[in-house]
Structures are given as C-alpha cells and as structure tokens.
Write an enzyme that holds these catalytic residues in place. Sequence first.
Site, PDB file in Angstrom:
ATOM      1  N   TRP A  10       0.833  -1.280  -0.086  1.00  0.00           N
ATOM      2  CA  TRP A  10      -0.011  -0.006  -0.071  1.00  0.00           C
ATOM      3  C   TRP A  10       0.874   1.182  -0.076  1.00  0.00           C
ATOM      4  O   TRP A  10       0.389   2.388   0.085  1.00  0.00           O
ATOM      5  CB  TRP A  10      -1.163   0.042   1.322  1.00  0.00           C
ATOM      6  N   LYS A  11       2.268   1.170  -0.140  1.00  0.00           N
ATOM      7  CA  LYS A  11       3.136   2.279  -0.052  1.00  0.00           C
ATOM      8  C   LYS A  11       2.584   3.489   0.892  1.00  0.00           C
ATOM      9  O   LYS A  11       1.970   2.925   1.996  1.00  0.00           O
ATOM     10  CB  LYS A  11       3.269   2.771  -1.389  1.00  0.00           C
ATOM     11  N   HIS A  95      12.734  -3.022  -1.157  1.00  0.00           N
ATOM     12  CA  HIS A  95      11.875  -2.570  -2.251  1.00  0.00           C
ATOM     13  C   HIS A  95      12.690  -1.401  -2.987  1.00  0.00           C
ATOM     14  O   HIS A  95      13.475  -0.617  -2.355  1.00  0.00           O
ATOM     15  CB  HIS A  95      10.691  -1.970  -1.635  1.00  0.00           C
ATOM     16  N   GLU A 167      11.072  -7.414  -9.437  1.00  0.00           N
ATOM     17  CA  GLU A 167      10.340  -6.324  -9.663  1.00  0.00           C
ATOM     18  C   GLU A 167      11.251  -5.387 -10.543  1.00  0.00           C
ATOM     19  O   GLU A 167      11.990  -4.746  -9.894  1.00  0.00           O
ATOM     20  CB  GLU A 167      10.127  -5.535  -8.316  1.00  0.00           C
ATOM     21  N   SER A 213       3.459  -3.045 -12.063  1.00  0.00           N
ATOM     22  CA  SER A 213       2.242  -2.644 -12.997  1.00  0.00           C
ATOM     23  C   SER A 213       1.316  -4.213 -13.181  1.00  0.00           C
ATOM     24  O   SER A 213       0.751  -4.210 -14.257  1.00  0.00           O
ATOM     25  CB  SER A 213       2.513  -1.955 -14.290  1.00  0.00           C
ATOM     26  N   GLY A 234       1.271  -3.139  -6.168  1.00  0.00           N
ATOM     27  CA  GLY A 234       1.393  -1.832  -5.718  1.00  0.00           C
ATOM     28  C   GLY A 234      -0.173  -0.946  -6.008  1.00  0.00           C
ATOM     29  O   GLY A 234      -1.149  -1.421  -5.414  1.00  0.00           O
ATOM     30  N   GLY A 235       0.072  -0.284  -7.007  1.00  0.00           N
ATOM     31  CA  GLY A 235      -1.165   0.425  -7.488  1.00  0.00           C
ATOM     32  C   GLY A 235      -2.539  -0.209  -7.153  1.00  0.00           C
ATOM     33  O   GLY A 235      -3.612   0.335  -6.838  1.00  0.00           O
TER      34      GLY A 235
HETATM   35  C1  PEP Z   1       5.303  -2.174  -5.893  1.00  0.00           C
HETATM   36  O1  PEP Z   1       5.266  -1.296  -5.375  1.00  0.00           O
HETATM   37  O2  PEP Z   1       6.047  -3.275  -5.576  1.00  0.00           O
HETATM   38  C2  PEP Z   1       4.550  -2.521  -7.262  1.00  0.00           C
HETATM   39  C3  PEP Z   1       4.995  -3.539  -7.937  1.00  0.00           C
HETATM   40  O3  PEP Z   1       3.885  -1.431  -7.786  1.00  0.00           O
HETATM   41  P1  PEP Z   1       3.035  -1.138  -8.751  1.00  0.00           P
HETATM   42  O4  PEP Z   1       2.224  -2.676  -9.121  1.00  0.00           O
HETATM   43  O5  PEP Z   1       2.216  -0.290  -8.677  1.00  0.00           O
HETATM   44  O6  PEP Z   1       3.918  -1.208  -9.884  1.00  0.00           O
END
Ligand code: PEP
Length: 259
Positions: A10-11, A95, A167, A213, A234-235
């Site tokens: 959730w950052k 991260h 990632e 993403s 993430g998002g």
């Molecule tokens: C993340 O924050 O680990 C991530 C993968 O973000 P997003 O899915 O928004 O790219």
Amino acid sequence: MRQPIIAGNWKMYKNVNEAIELVNNIKREVYDVANVGIVVCPTFTNLSDVGQMLVENNVALGAQNCYWEKEGAFTGEVSVDMLKSVGCKYVIIGHSERRKYFGETDETVNMRIKAAIESEIVPILCVGETLEEREASKTIEIVETQIKGALKGFSEKDIVSLVIAYEPVWAIGTGLTATPDQAQEIHAAIRKLIAELYSDVLASSMRIIYGGSAKPENIEELMREEDIDGGLIGGASLKPESFIDMIKKTSKLYEGTKD
Ligand code: PEP
C-alpha cells in the site's frame, strides 16, 4: 506445489480509516480463498489497526520495511519485534523505492533480512533492474548480485520461508509490465541461482513472485508461467475490486492446471 502469494504494497497511501475500510472490503470478498497466501502491507501507522481486523483471518499482515536492531536510540525506525507485536507475518525488504530514495544497499537488506528471520517474520526480498541495466543486458547480473548480497551468510534453513519478489524497476508504478516471457526468464534464472547457492529442494519450494504494474488484466498470463508464484501488487492493491479480482483469478488458476 508452491502456494502462490498475492501481496498488496500500500506504499504511503491511506489514512487509518481508509486503510480499515480497504482491508474490510478485501477480507469480506476473499474469506473462502484457501489456496492463495494473501498479504496486505499498510504503512507503519496503520499496521496495528489493520492487524486487529485480521486476527485469525486468511489475510495476513505485512510491513513495508523494518530495522535490524531490536531496540535503542534509532529515531524513526521500527524493529521486527515491534512489527510482530502488532501481528505482522511478513515484511517487504529492499523495495526499489527504498533503494532509490532511502539509501538501501544489499548490505542493509542483508541485515534487515537477518533480523526478520531471527524473529520468524517472512521476508519478501525485492530485487530488480533499472531500464538502463536491462538495455545494457545486465538484468541477470544485477539480480544475481542483489540476491547474493541479500542472502550472504544465511543457511538453507534460515531462508526456507523467504519469498523473492522480482520487480523490474522500470515496471513499478509506470504502467509498463514485463511480458510473461521476460518475467519468466528472470524468475527461472533466480530459481537456478538458488539451486546453485543452496539446493534443488530449496529452489523448487521457494516462492518467487512478480511485481511491476500487475493488474487484473495481466495477472493470469503472468501467473501461468512456470516460475511465477504470485505477485507483489502496488497501485492495483489500493483498489479493492482490482486486488480481489487478482486474488480470485490466481485462486482459480491454481484450482485448475497450474502446479
Ligand atoms: C510495488 O510497489 O511493489 C509495485 C509492484 O507497484 P506497482 O504494482 O504499482 O507497479
């Protein structure tokens, strides 16, 4: 068969009321999902309240970082035992946003993982290359260096439950996703590295999840790949309908053919 994990990062989003609403929405819809490890990682300030919503629940609590010392004069830091005391079962470590903005290195990642292991919290170790590194054909080299640094000094027993999140930095929060082939290539290389560093047994049981993403529209094609065992989201984890959809799609896939 490796149980997949879908973890929401959730950052630095959601105040406490919003976080409680989000977790309640999620748990209401996924209470009967038994074949996917579901994790949510709110900010430090929301861990305790969200954790109370998750007592004896199939959704597990995770943190986004931890410090390696147990306690002391370390203003602004949070220890693993503190995380444990509010119900954390997982902690994201290394991260790319921590590496880029907060000076995280493979050495500090290693120290944080050690602290997590000692307190029996599952580390989710994040690794991945930048766009420049990919374009210079250095992806595998970068990821291998990050993993070797992060796991330096650990025995096979130490890291038996550790999760690795691949990632690619260029895919995080950008809307660009690695293709299933691109992701699978790196996941397979990571598994091979774990086999070389430790054993085939550990390599075949370790969960290696993808982040960058990932969303409802692409989760299935990613998850079909042999070496992709889930996602760090993430998002899309901030929208309950998207996160729930990704969990359900993963669950369905595992009920079917993927093993
Ligand atoms: C993340 O924050 O680990 C991530 C993968 O973000 P997003 O899915 O928004 O790219």
